[in-house]
Design a protein around this motif. Structure first.
Motif, PDB file in Angstrom:
ATOM      1  N   VAL A   1      10.531  -6.028  -6.874  1.00  0.00           N
ATOM      2  CA  VAL A   1      10.491  -7.328  -7.562  1.00  0.00           C
ATOM      3  C   VAL A   1      10.411  -7.127  -9.070  1.00  0.00           C
ATOM      4  CG1 VAL A   1       9.187  -9.465  -7.899  1.00  0.00           C
ATOM      5  CG2 VAL A   1       9.482  -8.529  -5.592  1.00  0.00           C
ATOM      6  N   LEU A   2       9.576  -6.181  -9.507  1.00  0.00           N
ATOM      7  CA  LEU A   2       9.464  -5.911 -10.939  1.00  0.00           C
ATOM      8  C   LEU A   2      10.803  -5.455 -11.505  1.00  0.00           C
ATOM      9  CD1 LEU A   2       7.592  -5.784 -13.402  1.00  0.00           C
ATOM     10  CD2 LEU A   2       7.107  -3.389 -12.806  1.00  0.00           C
ATOM     11  N   ALA A   3      11.517  -4.611 -10.770  1.00  0.00           N
ATOM     12  CA  ALA A   3      12.837  -4.154 -11.222  1.00  0.00           C
ATOM     13  C   ALA A   3      13.794  -5.335 -11.372  1.00  0.00           C
ATOM     14  CB  ALA A   3      13.408  -3.130 -10.239  1.00  0.00           C
TER      15      ALA A   3
ATOM     16  N   GLY B   1      15.200  -1.004   0.539  1.00  0.00           N
ATOM     17  CA  GLY B   1      16.336  -0.162   0.216  1.00  0.00           C
ATOM     18  C   GLY B   1      16.933  -0.417  -1.156  1.00  0.00           C
ATOM     19  N   ARG B   2      16.299  -1.276  -1.940  1.00  0.00           N
ATOM     20  CA  ARG B   2      16.812  -1.595  -3.266  1.00  0.00           C
ATOM     21  C   ARG B   2      16.033  -0.844  -4.338  1.00  0.00           C
ATOM     22  NH1 ARG B   2      16.128  -7.321  -4.131  1.00  0.00           N
ATOM     23  NH2 ARG B   2      17.335  -6.906  -6.016  1.00  0.00           N
ATOM     24  N   ARG B   3      16.560  -0.851  -5.547  1.00  0.00           N
ATOM     25  CA  ARG B   3      15.968  -0.094  -6.656  1.00  0.00           C
ATOM     26  C   ARG B   3      14.587  -0.621  -7.015  1.00  0.00           C
ATOM     27  NH1 ARG B   3      15.199  -0.170 -12.198  1.00  0.00           N
ATOM     28  NH2 ARG B   3      15.922  -2.337 -12.370  1.00  0.00           N
ATOM     29  N   GLY B   4      13.669   0.308  -7.254  1.00  0.00           N
ATOM     30  CA  GLY B   4      12.345  -0.052  -7.719  1.00  0.00           C
ATOM     31  C   GLY B   4      12.198   0.250  -9.200  1.00  0.00           C
ATOM     32  N   SER B   5      11.162  -0.290  -9.800  1.00  0.00           N
ATOM     33  CA  SER B   5      10.908  -0.080 -11.225  1.00  0.00           C
ATOM     34  C   SER B   5      10.096   1.192 -11.448  1.00  0.00           C
ATOM     35  CB  SER B   5      10.148  -1.282 -11.792  1.00  0.00           C
ATOM     36  OG  SER B   5       9.735  -1.035 -13.123  1.00  0.00           O
ATOM     37  N   SER B   6      10.303   1.799 -12.587  1.00  0.00           N
ATOM     38  CA  SER B   6       9.501   2.968 -12.976  1.00  0.00           C
ATOM     39  C   SER B   6       8.275   2.539 -13.783  1.00  0.00           C
ATOM     40  CB  SER B   6      10.352   3.938 -13.802  1.00  0.00           C
ATOM     41  OG  SER B   6      10.830   3.313 -14.990  1.00  0.00           O
ATOM     42  N   ASN B   7       8.168   1.233 -14.077  1.00  0.00           N
ATOM     43  CA  ASN B   7       7.059   0.738 -14.901  1.00  0.00           C
ATOM     44  C   ASN B   7       5.874   0.295 -14.045  1.00  0.00           C
ATOM     45  OD1 ASN B   7       8.255   0.950 -17.565  1.00  0.00           O
ATOM     46  ND2 ASN B   7       9.666  -0.665 -16.900  1.00  0.00           N
ATOM     47  N   ILE B   8       5.503   1.136 -13.103  1.00  0.00           N
ATOM     48  CA  ILE B   8       4.420   0.842 -12.162  1.00  0.00           C
ATOM     49  C   ILE B   8       3.297   1.863 -12.338  1.00  0.00           C
ATOM     50  CG2 ILE B   8       3.742   0.834  -9.738  1.00  0.00           C
ATOM     51  CD1 ILE B   8       5.264  -1.599 -10.215  1.00  0.00           C
ATOM     52  N   GLU B   9       2.069   1.365 -12.391  1.00  0.00           N
ATOM     53  CA  GLU B   9       0.886   2.222 -12.329  1.00  0.00           C
ATOM     54  C   GLU B   9       0.112   1.829 -11.073  1.00  0.00           C
ATOM     55  OE1 GLU B   9      -1.555   2.289 -15.825  1.00  0.00           O
ATOM     56  OE2 GLU B   9       0.176   1.980 -17.156  1.00  0.00           O
TER      57      GLU B   9
END
Length: 282
Positions: A78-80, A5-13
């Protein structure tokens, strides 16, 4: 570790639905052995992996399982977290603006600016394209064969690779790579160990600040991360691969060293306390 439920990163491929079917065809024991070989000798043995995968279908697309989709969400969160923490830490402690890396999730094999790589190499960071590469099947290997399962253990792996990105941004990686080309193999291995231990310490810094900021660390999470750092020590991996530990051939550090530097970063939260090179007299 609370992450849903927490924010994810947009820097994912996410490339897991492309290419080969992943590391599953090896079996977990086989994957562990190949991982050990890749880590110890620093060679790309993806052709060997491909040859051992009965169900590998290069170029074939597939549907991600529910478990894979959830793991992708976890990696993104985690990345975020690393993005938020290192944006502040790097600005406050090094006077630098953090450059967010991208993280590539893949199955089986992948192409990067550093060349071809496979699951056999384990998670890795490529300074050439400033990307972290991760086959999420590695987490199953950690849990079932290394005895190092748990969300925070997996988060430590990601944070360690992000630590390499931080090293690249502050100029550590380029200097180490130049030095490794000027010395013998034993000294080159030691430089590699010091680099990896510093990345462990940087992962500890992330853990310290993430716990303070997000309140996402639960009881037992720290133990999970420390256990994971020990499980990927060169001496432990060599023993699991049926080899006698040889410190001169270590490239990542012993179990004791890896856990020690991770804990140091957790306790301090300061980059200045992660200077493995100065402590080694360099």
């Amino acid at each position: 570790m609370e992450w849903r439920g927490r924010r994810g990163s947009s820097n994912i491929e996410d490339r897991r639905g492309m290419g080969s079917a992943g590391a599953g065809g090896l079996g977990l024991v086989g994957t562990l052995v190949v991982l050990a070989v890749g880590w110890f000798f620093g060679v790309d043995i993806s052709p060997l992996v491909s040859g051992m995968q009965d169900d590998a279908r290069p170029g074939a697309e597939r549907q991600l399982s529910t478990e894979e989709q959830e793991m992708g969400q976890f990696v993104s969160v985690v990345l975020a977290d690393t993005e938020e923490i290192w944006t502040d830490v790097l600005a406050q402690q090094a006077g630098l603006q953090y450059q967010e890396p991208r993280l590539v999730m893949f199955s089986g094999a992948v192409q990067s600016a550093c060349g071809g790589a496979s699951s056999a190499m384990g998670p890795f960071y490529c300074p050439g394209d400033q990307r972290v590469y991760l086959d999420t099947d590695f987490f199953r290997v950690m849990q079932r064969q290394m005895g190092a399962g748990g969300d925070f253990a997996y988060a430590y792996v990601i944070a360690h690779e992000i630590g390499h990105h931080v090293q690249n941004q502050i100029g550590i990686l380029p200097r180490v790579n130049r030095l490794r080309g000027q010395v013998g193999q034993t000294d080159a291995n030691r430089l590699s160990v010091l680099t990896e231990l510093q990345a462990d310490c940087f992962a500890g810094i992330w853990a310290r600040h993430a716990g303070d900021r997000f309140g996402s660390i639960e009881r037992g999470d720290i133990d999970e991360a420390v256990n994971a750092s020990r499980a990927v020590g060169d001496d432990i991996l060599m023993e699991k691969a049926g080899r006698a530990p040889m410190p001169d051939s270590f490239t990542h550090g012993s179990a004791a060293e890896r856990s020690e530097w991770l804990i140091r970063g957790m306790q301090s939260g300061e980059m200045a306390d992660c200077n493995t090179f100065a402590e080694a007299g360099l």
